[in-house]
Scaffold this motif. Structure first.
Motif, PDB file in Angstrom:
ATOM      1  N   ALA A   1      14.208   3.553   0.919  1.00 17.88           N
ATOM      2  CA  ALA A   1      14.412   2.181   1.390  1.00 17.88           C
ATOM      3  C   ALA A   1      13.130   1.701   2.068  1.00 17.88           C
ATOM      4  O   ALA A   1      12.423   2.490   2.714  1.00 17.88           O
ATOM      5  CB  ALA A   1      15.569   2.128   2.382  1.00 17.88           C
ATOM      6  N   LEU A   2      12.845   0.407   1.902  1.00 15.12           N
ATOM      7  CA  LEU A   2      11.656  -0.181   2.532  1.00 15.12           C
ATOM      8  C   LEU A   2      12.019  -1.623   2.890  1.00 15.12           C
ATOM      9  O   LEU A   2      11.929  -2.532   2.074  1.00 15.12           O
ATOM     10  CB  LEU A   2      10.473  -0.108   1.537  1.00 15.12           C
ATOM     11  CG  LEU A   2       9.108  -0.698   1.898  1.00 15.12           C
ATOM     12  CD1 LEU A   2       8.761  -0.515   3.358  1.00 15.12           C
ATOM     13  CD2 LEU A   2       8.035  -0.056   1.055  1.00 15.12           C
ATOM     14  N   GLU A  16       3.637  11.313   6.768  1.00  7.03           N
ATOM     15  CA  GLU A  16       2.254  11.214   7.280  1.00  7.03           C
ATOM     16  C   GLU A  16       1.490  10.115   6.552  1.00  7.03           C
ATOM     17  O   GLU A  16       0.769   9.327   7.163  1.00  7.03           O
ATOM     18  CB  GLU A  16       1.528  12.563   7.115  1.00  7.03           C
ATOM     19  CG  GLU A  16       1.780  13.549   8.251  1.00  7.03           C
ATOM     20  CD  GLU A  16       1.637  12.904   9.634  1.00  7.03           C
ATOM     21  OE1 GLU A  16       0.653  12.180   9.871  1.00  7.03           O
ATOM     22  OE2 GLU A  16       2.534  13.104  10.487  1.00  7.03           O
ATOM     23  N   GLN A  17       1.675  10.065   5.211  1.00  2.00           N
ATOM     24  CA  GLN A  17       0.983   9.028   4.428  1.00  2.00           C
ATOM     25  C   GLN A  17       1.424   7.630   4.872  1.00  2.00           C
ATOM     26  O   GLN A  17       0.615   6.721   5.003  1.00  2.00           O
ATOM     27  CB  GLN A  17       1.314   9.194   2.941  1.00  2.00           C
ATOM     28  CG  GLN A  17       0.416  10.172   2.205  1.00  2.00           C
ATOM     29  CD  GLN A  17       0.863  10.274   0.755  1.00  2.00           C
ATOM     30  OE1 GLN A  17       1.922  10.819   0.469  1.00  2.00           O
ATOM     31  NE2 GLN A  17       0.068   9.731  -0.151  1.00  2.00           N
ATOM     32  N   CYS A  42       0.390   2.467   7.688  1.00  3.48           N
ATOM     33  CA  CYS A  42       0.732   1.501   8.749  1.00  3.48           C
ATOM     34  C   CYS A  42      -0.423   1.360   9.726  1.00  3.48           C
ATOM     35  O   CYS A  42      -0.775   0.244  10.131  1.00  3.48           O
ATOM     36  CB  CYS A  42       1.995   1.942   9.488  1.00  3.48           C
ATOM     37  SG  CYS A  42       3.473   1.828   8.475  1.00  3.48           S
ATOM     38  N   ARG A  43      -1.029   2.492  10.096  1.00  2.00           N
ATOM     39  CA  ARG A  43      -2.155   2.424  11.051  1.00  2.00           C
ATOM     40  C   ARG A  43      -3.314   1.641  10.446  1.00  2.00           C
ATOM     41  O   ARG A  43      -3.984   0.868  11.132  1.00  2.00           O
ATOM     42  CB  ARG A  43      -2.590   3.834  11.448  1.00  2.00           C
ATOM     43  CG  ARG A  43      -1.573   4.467  12.397  1.00  2.00           C
ATOM     44  CD  ARG A  43      -2.004   5.837  12.909  1.00  2.00           C
ATOM     45  NE  ARG A  43      -0.853   6.493  13.522  1.00  2.00           N
ATOM     46  CZ  ARG A  43      -0.302   7.621  13.101  1.00  2.00           C
ATOM     47  NH1 ARG A  43      -0.814   8.279  12.067  1.00  2.00           N
ATOM     48  NH2 ARG A  43       0.761   8.127  13.703  1.00  2.00           N
ATOM     49  N   ASP A  91       0.821  -1.227   0.000  1.00  2.00           N
ATOM     50  CA  ASP A  91       0.000   0.000   0.000  1.00  2.00           C
ATOM     51  C   ASP A  91       0.849   1.270   0.000  1.00  2.00           C
ATOM     52  O   ASP A  91       0.434   2.294  -0.533  1.00  2.00           O
ATOM     53  CB  ASP A  91      -0.956  -0.005   1.206  1.00  2.00           C
ATOM     54  CG  ASP A  91      -2.166  -0.902   0.937  1.00  2.00           C
ATOM     55  OD1 ASP A  91      -2.185  -1.542  -0.136  1.00  2.00           O
ATOM     56  OD2 ASP A  91      -3.069  -0.971   1.796  1.00  2.00           O
ATOM     57  N   ILE A  92       2.026   1.207   0.603  1.00  5.12           N
ATOM     58  CA  ILE A  92       2.913   2.392   0.573  1.00  5.12           C
ATOM     59  C   ILE A  92       3.291   2.683  -0.877  1.00  5.12           C
ATOM     60  O   ILE A  92       3.215   3.820  -1.352  1.00  5.12           O
ATOM     61  CB  ILE A  92       4.170   2.149   1.439  1.00  5.12           C
ATOM     62  CG1 ILE A  92       3.796   2.178   2.924  1.00  5.12           C
ATOM     63  CG2 ILE A  92       5.247   3.210   1.146  1.00  5.12           C
ATOM     64  CD1 ILE A  92       4.884   1.681   3.862  1.00  5.12           C
ATOM     65  N   ILE A  93       3.657   1.639  -1.608  1.00  7.25           N
ATOM     66  CA  ILE A  93       4.064   1.851  -3.006  1.00  7.25           C
ATOM     67  C   ILE A  93       2.853   2.255  -3.842  1.00  7.25           C
ATOM     68  O   ILE A  93       2.937   3.173  -4.670  1.00  7.25           O
ATOM     69  CB  ILE A  93       4.713   0.570  -3.599  1.00  7.25           C
ATOM     70  CG1 ILE A  93       5.885   0.104  -2.729  1.00  7.25           C
ATOM     71  CG2 ILE A  93       5.153   0.802  -5.047  1.00  7.25           C
ATOM     72  CD1 ILE A  93       7.145   0.893  -2.814  1.00  7.25           C
ATOM     73  N   SER A  94       1.696   1.580  -3.606  1.00  8.66           N
ATOM     74  CA  SER A  94       0.557   1.971  -4.456  1.00  8.66           C
ATOM     75  C   SER A  94       0.021   3.348  -4.101  1.00  8.66           C
ATOM     76  O   SER A  94      -0.697   3.941  -4.899  1.00  8.66           O
ATOM     77  CB  SER A  94      -0.546   0.912  -4.501  1.00  8.66           C
ATOM     78  OG  SER A  94      -0.641   0.228  -3.303  1.00  8.66           O
TER      79      SER A  94
END
Ligand SMILES: Cc1cc2nc3c(=O)[nH]c(=O)nc-3n(C[C@H](O)[C@H](O)[C@H](O)COP(=O)(O)OP(=O)(O)OC[C@H]3O[C@@H](n4cnc5c(N)ncnc54)[C@H](O)[C@@H]3O)c2cc1C
Length: 487
Positions: A257-258, A302-303, A308-309, A247-250
């Protein structure tokens, strides 16, 4: 007191002639001196070289290679010997050509954002040498404090920050190469990018030392990012961590780095030299870094926190300062070695999968761990789907090395089965030769060996690496038998 005398082997004429080329202080050939060169970071197989030579310049490399070619002596290049797939192991009693004496930064051209280095120059030294001017070298393998840029070129090395900035091949602008017949050639002389014709730099980068010996490298250097922020997120369930990655990438964010570690990996890094106090009852953590111009970084952070939340993060925090960020990275980057604190031996695997298959493949790896009754830690570049299952085993237990190798193969098959690959950055070497068949047909393999034959027609350079041979089944049996005999 009696000191044991060094046992001397009779010096054959080839050793004498190679000594004439590099000088008596730049050659090793006594058995006890050669022991340190019997393997690289893939320690399961060992073999002694005929000799190790340490040329000081390209001309000495070329003269030694010409000599080997003329006399049909197998040879191979070696950098720091940190390779994890056995690429620098002398399977055929090779003469090892160590590039560690060719270790200088030759020039830096800030205007054109290029640097020229010798092959034995250590990766991290480049960034350390140019950081005061606001520049850095992007490819950052976790071994960067010791591995050489020549070895990085041969393996097309990656690293934690390659998600956003690309792997070694994206940063190579020119190469000087000694071909297997001793000829010196320049590819893309002067580091001019986008030369017409075939992409020879692309073919050479990642060719695992089978096409020539790299003697000079022109690399791209980058402006250091204006700002960076790092997030650490703890998840009770590994599935939640995996979905957060996707979801971070989308969400359109490309973090610098991830990285992900699972519970077993966390146990290892917390027992290692750089613990940071991660909880021991979480299934996964993510280490996420965003960099670039300062404006915009907070919004991306923030995103990331919000993603993550949305995935039931137990705890998520942003590094307070550079010191805390450094501690988190030291904990991650020393992760492989830290496994030594919880297991007598470990085998590092290196598969690639589509990011969306992360939950499925991590579950498959769990199943493989159960099937082989071996613990498997996962510590990897989650953002680009580059997994590193670390198979923990004890080579003193009969049959366990064999089981670890089989579990490694099963992990790679699981990656290939979802459309992935058997190596992201550690190369094929001798370790994954047969697994090349998981991703290439015989015709495709033939096409690749045809390229090797153009550069390396006598197959004297790094013979028996990278491609499967029909007798590989025999090879593996031999490896296991020898390993068992060694214990
Ligand atoms: C703790 C640890 C962490 C690691 N982390 C990473 C990581 O994050 N990312 C990653 O990509 N890798 C990683 N590696 C693997 C390894 O460090 C890299 O593959 C690195 O590029 C190898 O460099 P080296 O100088 O040690 O090469 P070596 O191991 O000496 O050689 C590797 C191969 O390159 C060939 N070679 C070496 N020099 C030359 C040359 N000048 N010309 C032609 N061929 C040459 C050799 O013949 C051999 O086939 C890690 C290894 C360890 C031990």
């Amino acid at each position: 007191m009696f000191l044991a005398k060094k046992k001397k082997r009779p010096v054959d004429r080839h050793i004498k002639n190679l000594t004439n080329i590099v000088g008596a202080k730049s050659i090793l050939f006594h058995k006890e001196d050669l022991l340190s060169y019997d393997c690289d970071g893939f320690t399961i197989h060992k073999a002694l070289p005929k000799a190790v030579i340490f040329p000081k310049n390209t001309e000495e490399v070329a003269a030694a290679v010409t000599y080997c070619d003329t006399h049909n002596i197998p040879f191979l290049a070696r950098g720091a010997g940190t390779g994890l797939s056995g690429g620098a192991i002398p399977l055929n009693e090779e003469v090892i050509i160590s590039l560690v004496k060719m270790k200088n930064l030759l020039s830096v051209d800030y205007e054109n954002r290029q640097a020229v280095v010798q092959p034995g120059y250590v990766n991290l030294k480049l960034t350390n040498s140019i950081s005061s001017k606001g520049y850095y070298y992007a490819p950052d393998p976790s071994s960067q404090y010791v591995c050489t840029i020549g070895g990085n070129v041969a393996e097309n090395a990656g690293g934690a920050h390659c998600l956003k900035y690309g792997v070694t091949t994206n940063h190579i602008l020119g190469l000087e190469l000694v071909l297997p017949n001793g000829e010196i050639v320049e590819i893309s002389e002067g580091g001019v990018p986008d030369m017409p014709g075939y992409d020879l730099l692309g073919i050479l980068t990642g060719s695992e030392g089978t096409l020539g010996i790299v003697t000079k490298i022109t690399v791209r250097i980058l402006r250091s990012p204006e700002g960076k922020k790092t997030v650490l997120a703890y998840f009770d369930r590994v599935e939640d961590g995996s979905h957060a990655v996707s979801d971070i990438i989308s969400a359109g964010i490309i973090p610098a780095a991830l990285e992900m570690m699972d519970q077993t990996a966390i146990e290892g890094v917390e027992a290692g030299a750089f613990p940071v106090g991660h909880p021991d009852d979480i299934e996964a953590l993510l280490l996420i870094e965003v960099d670039g111009i300062i404006e915009g970084i907070d919004e991306q952070i923030e995103q990331i926190l919000s993603v993550c939340r949305n995935h039931n993060v137990r705890d998520v925090k942003v590094a307070r300062d550079e010191e805390e960020r450094g501690r988190w990275w030291a904990n991650r980057k020393t992760g492989f070695g830290a496994m030594g604190a919880i297991s007598p031996d470990y085998l590092v695997q290196d598969g690639v999968i589509p990011r969306s298959s992360l939950p499925e493949v991590l579950q498959n790896i769990k199943d493989i761990s159960k099937e082989y009754n071996l613990r498997i830690a996962n510590i990897f570049h989650a953002g680009d789907g580059n997994l590193h299952p670390l198979i923990l085993f004890d080579s003193r237990i009969e049959g366990e090395t064999e089981k670890a190798l089989q579990a490694g193969t099963a992990c790679l098959k699981a990656c290939a089965d979802v459309g992935g690959s058997i190596t992201g950055e550690h190369g094929v070497g001798i370790e994954k030769k047969e697994e090349m068949r998981f991703v290439f047909t015989d015709d495709e393999l033939d096409a690749q060996t045809a390229i090797r034959d153009v550069f390396n027609p006598k197959d004297l350079l790094n013979k028996g690496k990278l491609f499967p041979t029909p007798s590989r089944c025999m090879d593996i049996k031999k490896i296991i038998k020898e390993t068992a005999a060694a214990h």
